[in-house]
Design a protein around this motif. Structure first.
Motif, short mmCIF file in Angstrom:
data_model
loop_
_atom_site.label_atom_id
_atom_site.label_comp_id
_atom_site.label_asym_id
_atom_site.label_seq_id
_atom_site.Cartn_x
_atom_site.Cartn_y
_atom_site.Cartn_z
N PHE A 52 -3.20 -7.72 -4.45
CA PHE A 52 -3.46 -6.68 -3.46
C PHE A 52 -4.94 -6.32 -3.41
O PHE A 52 -5.44 -5.90 -2.36
CB PHE A 52 -2.58 -5.46 -3.70
N LYS A 55 -6.28 -8.87 -1.13
CA LYS A 55 -5.90 -8.55 0.25
C LYS A 55 -6.78 -7.43 0.81
O LYS A 55 -7.24 -7.49 1.95
CB LYS A 55 -4.43 -8.13 0.32
N TYR A 56 -7.00 -6.41 0.01
CA TYR A 56 -7.83 -5.29 0.45
C TYR A 56 -9.26 -5.76 0.67
O TYR A 56 -9.90 -5.36 1.64
CB TYR A 56 -7.79 -4.15 -0.58
N ILE A 187 -3.61 -1.03 -9.27
CA ILE A 187 -4.84 -1.36 -8.55
C ILE A 187 -4.50 -2.13 -7.26
O ILE A 187 -3.45 -2.76 -7.21
CB ILE A 187 -5.81 -2.17 -9.44
N THR A 200 -2.31 4.87 -3.01
CA THR A 200 -2.34 3.60 -2.27
C THR A 200 -1.09 3.43 -1.41
O THR A 200 -1.16 2.92 -0.30
CB THR A 200 -2.42 2.42 -3.26
N GLN A 201 0.03 3.88 -1.93
CA GLN A 201 1.28 3.71 -1.21
C GLN A 201 1.28 4.45 0.13
O GLN A 201 1.95 4.04 1.06
CB GLN A 201 2.43 4.21 -2.09
N ILE A 203 -1.31 4.86 2.08
CA ILE A 203 -2.27 4.30 3.04
C ILE A 203 -1.53 3.42 4.04
O ILE A 203 -0.87 2.46 3.65
CB ILE A 203 -3.37 3.48 2.32
N LYS A 204 -1.62 3.82 5.32
CA LYS A 204 -0.86 3.08 6.32
C LYS A 204 -1.76 2.22 7.21
O LYS A 204 -1.31 1.29 7.85
CB LYS A 204 -0.07 4.06 7.21
N ILE B 111 7.14 -5.09 -1.97
CA ILE B 111 5.91 -5.69 -2.46
C ILE B 111 5.79 -7.13 -1.96
O ILE B 111 4.73 -7.56 -1.51
CB ILE B 111 5.87 -5.65 -4.02
N ALA B 114 4.69 -7.13 1.63
CA ALA B 114 3.28 -6.75 1.78
C ALA B 114 2.37 -7.85 1.24
O ALA B 114 1.31 -8.13 1.80
CB ALA B 114 3.01 -5.44 1.05
N ALA B 115 2.80 -8.50 0.17
CA ALA B 115 1.96 -9.53 -0.45
C ALA B 115 1.91 -10.79 0.40
O ALA B 115 0.92 -11.51 0.39
CB ALA B 115 2.49 -9.87 -1.85
N ASP B 118 0.53 -9.93 6.72
CA ASP B 118 -0.85 -9.60 7.07
C ASP B 118 -1.16 -8.14 6.79
O ASP B 118 -2.31 -7.73 6.80
CB ASP B 118 -1.09 -9.88 8.57
N PRO B 120 -1.26 -5.25 4.25
CA PRO B 120 -1.15 -4.97 2.82
C PRO B 120 -0.76 -3.52 2.52
O PRO B 120 -0.68 -3.13 1.37
CB PRO B 120 -2.56 -5.26 2.31
N PHE B 121 -0.55 -2.72 3.56
CA PHE B 121 -0.36 -1.28 3.35
C PHE B 121 1.07 -0.93 2.96
O PHE B 121 1.99 -1.69 3.18
CB PHE B 121 -0.75 -0.52 4.62
N GLY B 122 1.20 0.28 2.41
CA GLY B 122 2.52 0.84 2.16
C GLY B 122 3.08 0.53 0.79
O GLY B 122 4.18 0.95 0.46
N VAL B 123 2.36 -0.21 -0.06
CA VAL B 123 2.83 -0.43 -1.42
C VAL B 123 1.81 0.12 -2.40
O VAL B 123 0.65 0.36 -2.06
CB VAL B 123 3.11 -1.91 -1.73
N GLN B 124 2.26 0.27 -3.64
CA GLN B 124 1.44 0.95 -4.62
C GLN B 124 0.40 0.04 -5.26
O GLN B 124 -0.48 0.50 -5.96
CB GLN B 124 2.36 1.50 -5.71
N GLY B 125 0.50 -1.27 -5.04
CA GLY B 125 -0.43 -2.18 -5.68
C GLY B 125 0.11 -2.71 -6.99
O GLY B 125 1.30 -2.56 -7.28
#
Lengths: 219, 229
Positions: A52, A55-56, A187, A200-201, A203-204, B111, B114-115, B118, B120-125
């Motif tokens: 992630f 991705k970010y 992270i 982070t969760q 963030i839309k 996850i 999101a992974a 395209d 990547p949002f909405g998950v905690q990482g």
């Protein structure tokens, strides 16, 4: 007709609510132990092993932070590599810190500068880990190879000497709290003003993230 | 006579609650639950992790923990299912594992999406380190089983370099090269969805056992009471 108006009013309220004040616990977390950083600093904690983060960094971090810095030129942005994650976490941190120290010396302040060594280092290892699935089973030397090439270093002894330099040690020391931060919710982790950790969760979108960071900078 | 499958079916049709309640007084169903969960665990660990080099992700090791709860629940109840304390421990461990498993599977699915997408949002990482229920340090006690070595949201095989594989092994590595799917060519049903399905089936079965048991024994008490009056 009444219904339509009601739905419309409801939508407006919903939008207003979304755009309105961000809430602690919902949109961000207040850190029990604030980071020892200057005011208006935005810190990102990452690891090259984290998909992630990749991705970010490919699509989110740069446009968002560039926008924030445009709106608030007094703000500054730092990236901290997490030394504890993955088999070569510490080695990764050493490479990133040497790269960053050289950038600073060369007057490259922005981590997004296309000539920056840190940016090159980061993406080289992101790509190796996630796109090429490299895991460097044969050992540390194999891991360091790509990084040494970027830095133009030919021997591990030279590298270790550079890691031991005060500039690099200072950076590594500064990055140490990356671990307690990463433990909170994982992270990538973004911390504003050393006190506010973005959820982070929650963030839309990029726009949401810009708004939230700017809101927390003002707080 | 009762051992015959046809008799089982007949009993189940004529008085389902009493039949299921009687079954959960016996060892068989509890052993089935423990064995099914253990089989899935061994497949994940021995086949996928070690033979096909699919490193487990964070949610994946939590799902393993959930299946282990079911294994232990099944074994404990199977020691003597007629013993009410053992049976209650079996139900608690079983249901707890299943519910945890459902939560982990749903999270893994989010996850995974999101992974792989395209957005990547909405998950905690990705977590810095795993945290198991009750603070159990399972990752340091049994790292081979519980240390997440895979990237979060990914389960594609990462074979070591310069190693010769057998034909079957190479075929499996290629077959799952983009990660585990029930039908890899179509990316249909990922690991999270398959686990979710398994947990839901277990939930229905264990739920039927538990409810039948409660209903039968409540009625039995009612009957006793009316008799006493």
């Amino acid at each position: 007709m009444m219904l339509k108006r009601k739905v419309g009013a409801l939508l407006i309220t919903a939008v207003a609510l979304l755009g309105a004040d961000f809430q602690e616990g919902v949109n961000y977390t207040k850190l029990d132990q604030p980071l020892n950083v200057e005011k208006n600093t935005i810190v990102k904690v990452f690891s090259f092993t984290c998909p992630f983060c990749y991705k970010y960094d490919k699509a989110v971090t740069e446009p968002v932070i560039t926008q924030v810095l445009k709106d608030k030129p007094e703000a500054s942005f730092e990236v901290w590599h997490l030394y504890s994650k993955g088999k070569y976490g510490q080695q990764g941190s050493n490479l990133m810190a040497v790269a960053r120290a050289r950038d600073i010396k060369a007057g490259i302040t922005s981590v997004f500068d296309k000539h920056g060594l840190l940016k090159k280092m980061k993406f080289t290892y992101y790509k190796a880990y996630h796109d090429k699935n490299q895991r460097w089973d044969s050992g540390e030397d194999d891991f360091y190879k790509a990084g040494f090439e970027i830095l133009g270093i030919s021997s591990k002894a030279d590298f270790e000497k550079e890691v031991a330099s005060p500039e690099v040690q200072e950076l590594l020391k500064r990055w140490e709290p990356a671990y307690p931060i990463a433990k909170i919710q994982g992270i990538p982790a973004f911390v504003v003003n050393g006190k506010y950790l973005l959820k982070t969760q929650a963030i839309k979108s990029r726009d949401y993230m810009v708004e939230l960071v700017e809101y927390l900078l003002k707080k | 006579m009762n051992c015959k499958i046809t008799d089982f079916w007949r009993d189940l049709k004529t008085s389902p609650i009493n039949t299921i309640a009687r079954w959960q007084d016996a060892r068989f169903l509890w052993i089935v639950m423990a064995a099914a969960a253990m089989m899935l665990l061994l497949t994940a660990h021995n086949l996928f992790q070690h033979y096909v080099y699919m490193a487990p992700c964070e949610q994946c090791v939590y799902i393993r923990f959930a299946f282990f709860c079911m294994v232990f629940g099944g074994i404990i109840a199977a020691i003597k299912p007629s013993q009410i304390v053992l049976k209650i421990v079996g139900y608690i461990l079983g249901f707890w594992g299943i519910i945890q498993g459902i939560i982990y599977s749903i999270k893994l699915n989010t996850i995974h999406h999101a992974a792989h997408g395209d957005d990547p949002f909405g998950v905690q990482g990705c977590s810095a380190e795993p945290s198991f229920p009750l603070g159990l340090p399972l990752d340091s006690w049994f790292p081979d089983w519980f240390l997440p070595t895979g990237a979060c949201g990914f389960d594609n095989p990462i074979p070591p370099e310069g190693v010769e594989f057998s034909a079957l092994q190479q075929w499996l590595i290629d077959f799952y090269s983009e990660g585990w799917y029930l039908i890899p060519s179509m990316h249909l049903v990922n690991m999270a969805q398959a686990c979710l399905f398994a947990f839901i089936v277990c939930f229905i079965l264990l739920g039927a056992m538990c409810i039948s048991w409660i209903i039968r024994d409540l009625f039995r008490k009612d009957n006793n009471q009316t008799l006493a009056e």
